[in-house]
Write an enzyme that holds these catalytic residues in place. Structure first.
Site, PDB file in Angstrom:
ATOM      1  N   ASP A 199      -6.609  -6.401   3.815  1.00 52.11           N
ATOM      2  CA  ASP A 199      -5.384  -5.612   3.705  1.00 52.11           C
ATOM      3  C   ASP A 199      -5.687  -4.124   3.447  1.00 52.11           C
ATOM      4  O   ASP A 199      -5.734  -3.666   2.309  1.00 52.11           O
ATOM      5  CB  ASP A 199      -4.539  -6.212   2.565  1.00 52.11           C
ATOM      6  CG  ASP A 199      -3.191  -5.563   2.432  1.00 52.11           C
ATOM      7  OD1 ASP A 199      -2.926  -4.581   3.155  1.00 52.11           O
ATOM      8  OD2 ASP A 199      -2.411  -6.011   1.585  1.00 52.11           O
ATOM      9  N   TYR A 222       9.179  -7.011   1.229  1.00 52.10           N
ATOM     10  CA  TYR A 222       9.540  -5.636   1.577  1.00 52.10           C
ATOM     11  C   TYR A 222      11.029  -5.419   1.392  1.00 52.10           C
ATOM     12  O   TYR A 222      11.829  -6.308   1.674  1.00 52.10           O
ATOM     13  CB  TYR A 222       9.221  -5.342   3.043  1.00 52.10           C
ATOM     14  CG  TYR A 222       7.747  -5.211   3.347  1.00 52.10           C
ATOM     15  CD1 TYR A 222       7.068  -4.037   3.046  1.00 52.10           C
ATOM     16  CD2 TYR A 222       7.042  -6.237   3.941  1.00 52.10           C
ATOM     17  CE1 TYR A 222       5.723  -3.897   3.329  1.00 52.10           C
ATOM     18  CE2 TYR A 222       5.697  -6.109   4.232  1.00 52.10           C
ATOM     19  CZ  TYR A 222       5.043  -4.935   3.928  1.00 52.10           C
ATOM     20  OH  TYR A 222       3.715  -4.808   4.212  1.00 52.10           O
TER      21      TYR A 222
HETATM   22  P1  NAD Z   1       5.948   0.012   0.825  1.00 48.69           P
HETATM   23  O1  NAD Z   1       4.934   1.101   0.894  1.00 48.69           O
HETATM   24  O2  NAD Z   1       6.528  -0.484   2.086  1.00 48.69           O
HETATM   25  O3  NAD Z   1       7.172   0.514  -0.084  1.00 48.69           O
HETATM   26  C1  NAD Z   1       6.952   1.005  -1.382  1.00 48.69           C
HETATM   27  C2  NAD Z   1       8.073   0.584  -2.283  1.00 48.69           C
HETATM   28  O4  NAD Z   1       9.240   1.325  -1.982  1.00 48.69           O
HETATM   29  C3  NAD Z   1       8.476  -0.886  -2.203  1.00 48.69           C
HETATM   30  O5  NAD Z   1       8.243  -1.490  -3.471  1.00 48.69           O
HETATM   31  C4  NAD Z   1       9.955  -0.838  -1.843  1.00 48.69           C
HETATM   32  O6  NAD Z   1      10.699  -1.863  -2.482  1.00 48.69           O
HETATM   33  C5  NAD Z   1      10.326   0.521  -2.378  1.00 48.69           C
HETATM   34  N1  NAD Z   1      11.591   1.072  -1.892  1.00 48.69           N
HETATM   35  C6  NAD Z   1      12.164   0.959  -0.672  1.00 48.69           C
HETATM   36  N2  NAD Z   1      13.356   1.591  -0.665  1.00 48.69           N
HETATM   37  C7  NAD Z   1      13.536   2.142  -1.904  1.00 48.69           C
HETATM   38  C8  NAD Z   1      14.550   2.923  -2.516  1.00 48.69           C
HETATM   39  N3  NAD Z   1      15.680   3.264  -1.873  1.00 48.69           N
HETATM   40  N4  NAD Z   1      14.369   3.286  -3.805  1.00 48.69           N
HETATM   41  C9  NAD Z   1      13.271   2.926  -4.507  1.00 48.69           C
HETATM   42  N5  NAD Z   1      12.271   2.192  -3.978  1.00 48.69           N
HETATM   43  C10 NAD Z   1      12.402   1.804  -2.691  1.00 48.69           C
HETATM   44  O7  NAD Z   1       5.413  -1.195  -0.066  1.00 48.69           O
HETATM   45  P2  NAD Z   1       3.956  -1.809  -0.178  1.00 48.69           P
HETATM   46  O8  NAD Z   1       3.187  -1.093  -1.198  1.00 48.69           O
HETATM   47  O9  NAD Z   1       3.391  -1.876   1.171  1.00 48.69           O
HETATM   48  O10 NAD Z   1       4.300  -3.273  -0.762  1.00 48.69           O
HETATM   49  C11 NAD Z   1       5.309  -4.044  -0.131  1.00 48.69           C
HETATM   50  C12 NAD Z   1       5.292  -5.476  -0.622  1.00 48.69           C
HETATM   51  O11 NAD Z   1       4.118  -6.152  -0.166  1.00 48.69           O
HETATM   52  C13 NAD Z   1       5.307  -5.647  -2.114  1.00 48.69           C
HETATM   53  O12 NAD Z   1       6.161  -6.743  -2.397  1.00 48.69           O
HETATM   54  C14 NAD Z   1       3.914  -6.021  -2.477  1.00 48.69           C
HETATM   55  O13 NAD Z   1       3.835  -6.766  -3.670  1.00 48.69           O
HETATM   56  C15 NAD Z   1       3.575  -6.858  -1.283  1.00 48.69           C
HETATM   57  N6  NAD Z   1       2.125  -7.006  -1.080  1.00 48.69           N
HETATM   58  C16 NAD Z   1       1.639  -8.261  -0.848  1.00 48.69           C
HETATM   59  C17 NAD Z   1       0.285  -8.436  -0.638  1.00 48.69           C
HETATM   60  C18 NAD Z   1      -0.275  -9.792  -0.350  1.00 48.69           C
HETATM   61  O14 NAD Z   1       0.308 -10.786  -0.703  1.00 48.69           O
HETATM   62  N7  NAD Z   1      -1.409  -9.854   0.315  1.00 48.69           N
HETATM   63  C19 NAD Z   1      -0.554  -7.347  -0.654  1.00 48.69           C
HETATM   64  C20 NAD Z   1      -0.015  -6.080  -0.895  1.00 48.69           C
HETATM   65  C21 NAD Z   1       1.354  -5.926  -1.102  1.00 48.69           C
END
Ligand code: NAD
Length: 381
Positions: free
Chosen positions: A128, A227
């Site tokens: 990832d 997401y």
């Molecule tokens: P991202 O970069 O897409 O977004 C960052 C954050 O912005 C998210 O938490 C989202 O909820 C938030 N956001 C969106 N609209 C918003 C608003 N209007 N106001 C405030 N916040 C807002 O996110 P990311 O870092 O890529 O992570 C996305 C998801 O993937 C998370 O649930 C994370 O736990 C998950 N994840 C899973 C794995 C895995 O299982 N392998 C690995 C990494 C991340």
């Protein structure tokens, strides 16, 4: 497999390190690394050779001979046009709106994996790159904010009296946001966090942050596969109202809120910036997707009525040694997974490949993402 030197301006990372060359070599893969490819991230040609790679002069890169290419950013069209059919391209291919790239890849019958589309499933965690790079961005954003701030971050008790800790507001608690919370806490800041996903409250609190519950209105954005979906304008208006008060008290604001494939939500308006304390700093990591904050410009720092607006669009490349080390390990894990008997195992039904296999045998497998939806990297006004 070929590892070219990255050409994008400001890009200092490399897609393979001597460690991963050795690792892939043990699976029978030969790597050809362009001379100087790792120099900007602290990896020397000599170390690549020691690890078993062939270091190739820039003028004679064997694009037309290799079985695959490992990269950060898509190589130039002239290079891609030399690839032979069936070669595999792995990298951050910026697939959203990438018509030209996809056309070339289809014409050349190049198989390609866009790492930004890798599914967030447990089995793919070691691959990832979005997480490994976002972690670095969240860390570095806080350091940039602290360095630019006109105050201390920690609370200090000195002979000249007590200094109150800085107040840090983090917008978005994904991977980058949570690392920003952890880093700001380590520096001694008091950290407040806004996210639309109530599920992250516990994670924020476990890191010592204080979670601001999303506004209680009906059309709160849904969550799909971890997401957030795009928020409605009514929701964003309610959220901005909630944040205005917090912004007036904040010293550092770290913007990380994003919705995949969409423009970043606009959470800080021009009027809200007017309410901020001169000397405070906004670091906008979402600037390349249109920005969470009014007035941020990719790659630039703008001063607006005493508030510094930092358009931080390439932070992982500013920590190139560790960013490359982690990226290269992610990529090596994926390549190991795809390594077959004399050929690539590119089964579209593989849950790891499902979603991130952008092109295969002349067909674009993700026409949904290739349609442009994200604004280009222009000034955010
Ligand atoms: P991202 O970069 O897409 O977004 C960052 C954050 O912005 C998210 O938490 C989202 O909820 C938030 N956001 C969106 N609209 C918003 C608003 N209007 N106001 C405030 N916040 C807002 O996110 P990311 O870092 O890529 O992570 C996305 C998801 O993937 C998370 O649930 C994370 O736990 C998950 N994840 C899973 C794995 C895995 O299982 N392998 C690995 C990494 C991340």
């Amino acid at each position: 497999m070929l590892v070219p030197r990255e050409q994008a301006s400001g890009e200092r990372r490399v897609a393979a390190t001597p460690e991963t060359v050795r690792r892939l070599h043990s699976h029978g893969l030969q790597l050809q690394v362009e001379e100087g490819a790792g120099l900007a991230s602290g990896y020397l040609d000599h170390d690549y050779r020691e690890a078993g790679a062939e270091v190739v002069p820039t003028g004679s890169l064997p694009w037309d001979e290799v079985d695959g290419v490992l990269c950060l950013n898509p190589p130039a069209p002239e290079a891609l046009n030399r690839l032979r059919p069936g070669a595999l391209l792995v990298g951050l291919l910026s697939p959203y709106g990438a018509h030209e790239l996809v056309q070339i890849l289809c014409e050349r019958q190049t198989a390609s994996v866009a790492l930004e589309l890798l599914p967030r499933i447990s089995r793919a965690q070691s691959m990832d790159v979005l997480s490994s790079q976002a972690n670095i961005a969240g860390y570095k954003a806080v350091l940039m904010g602290a360095a630019a701030l006109d105050r201390y971050v920690p609370m200090l008790m000195t002979a000249a009296g007590t200094i109150q800790p800085a107040r840090v507001l983090v917008l978005g608690a994904g991977v980058a946001g949570l690392q920003a919370v952890a880093t700001a806490r380590r520096l001694g800041g008091v950290v407040y966090v806004s996210d639309v996903r109530p599920a992250v409250k516990e994670q924020v609190e476990s890191l010592g942050g204080r979670f601001l519950d999303p506004p209680e209105i009906d059309d709160r954005p849904a969550e799909v596969g971890g997401y957030a979906k795009e928020a409605s304008e009514a929701f964003l208006a309610a959220q901005r109202q909630q944040l205005a008060e917090q912004l007036a008290l904040a010293d550092i604001v770290i913007c990380t809120a994003q919705v995949p494939g969409k423009a970043a939500p606009r959470l800080i308006s021009e009027a809200m910036l007017d309410g901020m304390r001169p000397g405070s700093v906004v670091v906008d990591l979402a600037v390349a997707q249109g920005g969470n904050c009014f007035g941020t410009v990719p790659g630039e720092t703008v001063e607006r009525k005493g508030v510094l607006l930092i358009g931080a669009d390439a932070l992982p490349a500013s920590v190139p040694n560790h960013a490359s080390a982690l990226y290269a390990r992610n990529v090596a894990a994926l390549v190991e997974h795809l390594c077959g008997e004399g050929d690539w195992k590119l089964d579209p039904a593989d849950p790891i490949l499902d979603g991130c296999l952008l092109t295969l045998e002349g067909v674009c497998r993700r026409p949904d993402v290739v349609a442009p939806t994200v604004p280009s990297n222009g000034a955010n006004r």
